[in-house]
Design a protein around this motif. Structure first.
Motif, PDB file in Angstrom:
ATOM      1  N   THR A 298       3.910  36.435  -2.858  1.00 56.79           N
ATOM      2  CA  THR A 298       4.875  37.506  -3.083  1.00 56.79           C
ATOM      3  C   THR A 298       5.087  37.625  -4.582  1.00 56.79           C
ATOM      4  N   VAL A 299       5.786  38.653  -4.995  1.00 59.39           N
ATOM      5  CA  VAL A 299       6.096  38.779  -6.427  1.00 59.39           C
ATOM      6  C   VAL A 299       6.857  37.550  -6.897  1.00 59.39           C
ATOM      7  N   SER A 300       7.796  37.083  -6.079  1.00 58.04           N
ATOM      8  CA  SER A 300       8.603  35.923  -6.453  1.00 58.04           C
ATOM      9  C   SER A 300       7.769  34.650  -6.561  1.00 58.04           C
ATOM     10  N   SER A 301       6.935  34.372  -5.559  1.00 60.57           N
ATOM     11  CA  SER A 301       6.131  33.147  -5.611  1.00 60.57           C
ATOM     12  C   SER A 301       5.060  33.238  -6.687  1.00 60.57           C
ATOM     13  N   ALA A 302       4.588  34.455  -6.973  1.00 58.06           N
ATOM     14  CA  ALA A 302       3.626  34.639  -8.055  1.00 58.06           C
ATOM     15  C   ALA A 302       4.271  34.320  -9.399  1.00 58.06           C
ATOM     16  N   GLN A 303       5.465  34.833  -9.604  1.00 57.32           N
ATOM     17  CA  GLN A 303       6.182  34.537 -10.849  1.00 57.32           C
ATOM     18  C   GLN A 303       6.393  33.036 -10.994  1.00 57.32           C
ATOM     19  N   GLN A 304       6.688  32.391  -9.885  1.00 59.51           N
ATOM     20  CA  GLN A 304       6.968  30.956  -9.922  1.00 59.51           C
ATOM     21  C   GLN A 304       5.748  30.147 -10.333  1.00 59.51           C
ATOM     22  N   ILE A 305       4.581  30.451  -9.746  1.00 58.47           N
ATOM     23  CA  ILE A 305       3.404  29.650 -10.076  1.00 58.47           C
ATOM     24  C   ILE A 305       2.925  29.922 -11.498  1.00 58.47           C
ATOM     25  N   LEU A 306       3.149  31.134 -11.990  1.00 57.07           N
ATOM     26  CA  LEU A 306       2.849  31.420 -13.391  1.00 57.07           C
ATOM     27  C   LEU A 306       3.769  30.619 -14.303  1.00 57.07           C
ATOM     28  N   ALA A 307       5.054  30.591 -13.965  1.00 60.78           N
ATOM     29  CA  ALA A 307       6.040  29.872 -14.773  1.00 60.78           C
ATOM     30  C   ALA A 307       5.768  28.367 -14.782  1.00 60.78           C
ATOM     31  N   GLN A 308       5.246  27.845 -13.672  1.00 61.50           N
ATOM     32  CA  GLN A 308       4.915  26.422 -13.591  1.00 61.50           C
ATOM     33  C   GLN A 308       3.692  26.065 -14.429  1.00 61.50           C
ATOM     34  N   GLY A 309       2.940  27.075 -14.827  1.00 59.04           N
ATOM     35  CA  GLY A 309       1.746  26.824 -15.614  1.00 59.04           C
ATOM     36  C   GLY A 309       0.523  26.461 -14.800  1.00 59.04           C
ATOM     37  N   PHE A 310       0.595  26.637 -13.476  1.00 60.42           N
ATOM     38  CA  PHE A 310      -0.540  26.301 -12.615  1.00 60.42           C
ATOM     39  C   PHE A 310      -1.537  27.454 -12.483  1.00 60.42           C
ATOM     40  N   ALA A 311      -1.155  28.641 -12.891  1.00 63.49           N
ATOM     41  CA  ALA A 311      -2.047  29.801 -12.807  1.00 63.49           C
ATOM     42  C   ALA A 311      -1.753  30.746 -13.960  1.00 63.49           C
ATOM     43  N   ASP A 312      -2.753  31.570 -14.270  1.00 65.78           N
ATOM     44  CA  ASP A 312      -2.613  32.587 -15.311  1.00 65.78           C
ATOM     45  C   ASP A 312      -2.648  33.994 -14.735  1.00 65.78           C
TER      46      ASP A 312
END
Length: 364
Positions: A298-312
């Motif tokens: 989702t937009v929310s989970s996408a933002q989260q994994i980007l913020a964690q630094g696990f994805a670009d």
């Protein structure tokens, strides 16, 4: 972060949203030729930072689903030019997914006995011609094992597919190394029981994937090459592979020097297990270059994994089917058109209905 630009080497994207590859089977027949309808479809969705096309078979025997667009004839290249032109005119970027399904096929689709790492069949179905006419899901054939000479020829087919993609105007290519298709079949123990240099040890089982990736990178430039992997997804096989995550980490370490455009992890579909943070951390340690993830984000989970630094980068699939303006809706927190039963019935095959006729929100 999702709506910020992404830059790596010569790849400049307007945002970190990708449109995931999704088979739609809308080509002109005979010849599996991309057409004007496909150009409209992809052009409508060009606000994605990057579009990754549906899988494009690199040869006739690489086909596993009826009416999928090839990338191995002049007519197909000409058809793809319509698609890349439409996306570029709309300000987007587009990679083609180079595809060889291996054993996940049927002779009525591939034109011959399907091939694989080994002559091992698993219960499986693909979209193909029905005996009574029309198209539907059919059981795959017993495959035969590729010879070493045929492996080299298949690598050459991937290279030629990449060169054809450049001729068609694509910004790059994504190698389909996921979901139980040919590259994945070489990686996994249950589908690869070879006793030569391409089977047995982990190093041998990853050899085909590494050779394909390096050959394509040498041909068109590593900054124009990506690869999709799915170590936590089991498709086209009965059981998960006990060594696939360890093998994947080792393979990424061997790929790191190439500095590919990105590595794309497909997650959370079919038979899957949840990806642990420990794996994502290991990936970052051995592979310090762009990572894309996809799988019911989702937009929310996408933002989260980007913020964690696990994805670009984060790829979205089905939301793009029913929302050609998905990026606009996501940015403005607007409701999405749901993927209902009517949408499922038009996933594969057909015409404009359920393909290019979804409404967009008029921006203010």
């Amino acid at each position: 972060m999702l709506f910020t630009p992404h830059q790596f080497a010569s790849l400049h994207l307007n945002n970190r949203i990708a449109m995931a590859p999704m088979t739609r089977s809308r080509t002109d027949q005979p010849g599996d030729i991309p057409n004007d309808l496909m150009a409209t479809y992809y052009g409508q969705r060009a606000s994605a930072g990057l579009i990754i096309t549906e899988g494009a078979p690199i040869s006739a025997v690489a086909r596993g689903y009826a009416m999928t667009p090839g990338i191995y004839t002049e007519e197909q290249i000409t058809g793809w030019k319509k698609v890349t032109s439409a996306v570029h005119q709309a300000g987007g970027k587009i990679f083609v997914q180079l595809w060889h399904v291996g054993r996940r096929s049927h002779h009525t689709i591939a034109g011959e006995t399907p091939v694989s790492a080994s002559a091992i069949k698993e219960p499986d179905q693909v979209f193909g011609p029905l005996p009574e006419g029309g198209f539907g899901m059919i059981e795959t054939d017993q495959p035969r094992a590729l010879s070493q000479q045929e492996i080299k020829a298949t690598i050459a087919d991937f290279v030629q597919g990449a060169k054809n993609a450049m001729a068609a105007g694509f910004d790059g290519v994504e190698l389909h190394g996921a979901h139980g298709y040919l590259i994945d079949q070489f990686l996994r123990i249950s589908s690869n029981q070879r006793t030569d240099d391409y089977g047995g040890s982990q190093d041998n089982r990853m050899r085909f994937m590494l050779e394909v990736t390096e050959a394509v990178a040498n041909a068109i430039g590593a900054n124009k090459v990506a690869i999709r992997l799915s170590p936590f997804v089991t498709e086209g096989a009965a059981q998960p592979d006990p060594e696939i995550t360890e093998l994947t980490i080792k393979a990424l370490a061997k790929l790191a020097h190439l500095q590919l455009a990105y590595v794309h992890f497909s997650e959370n579909i079919s038979n899957y297990t949840q990806v642990p943070d420990s794996f994502r951390q290991q990936v970052r340690e051995v592979y310090p270059h762009p990572i894309m993830v996809a799988g019911k984000y989702t937009v929310s989970s996408a933002q989260q994994i980007l913020a964690q630094g696990f994805a670009d980068l984060v790829a979205f699939g089905q939301p793009f089917i029913t929302n050609p303006d998905f990026v606009y809706r996501a940015r403005n927190q607007l409701p999405l058109t749901p993927v209902g039963d009517d949408a499922h019935s038009t996933f594969y095959g057909g015409g404009a209905a359920g393909y290019t006729d979804y409404a967009t929100v008029t921006s203010a």
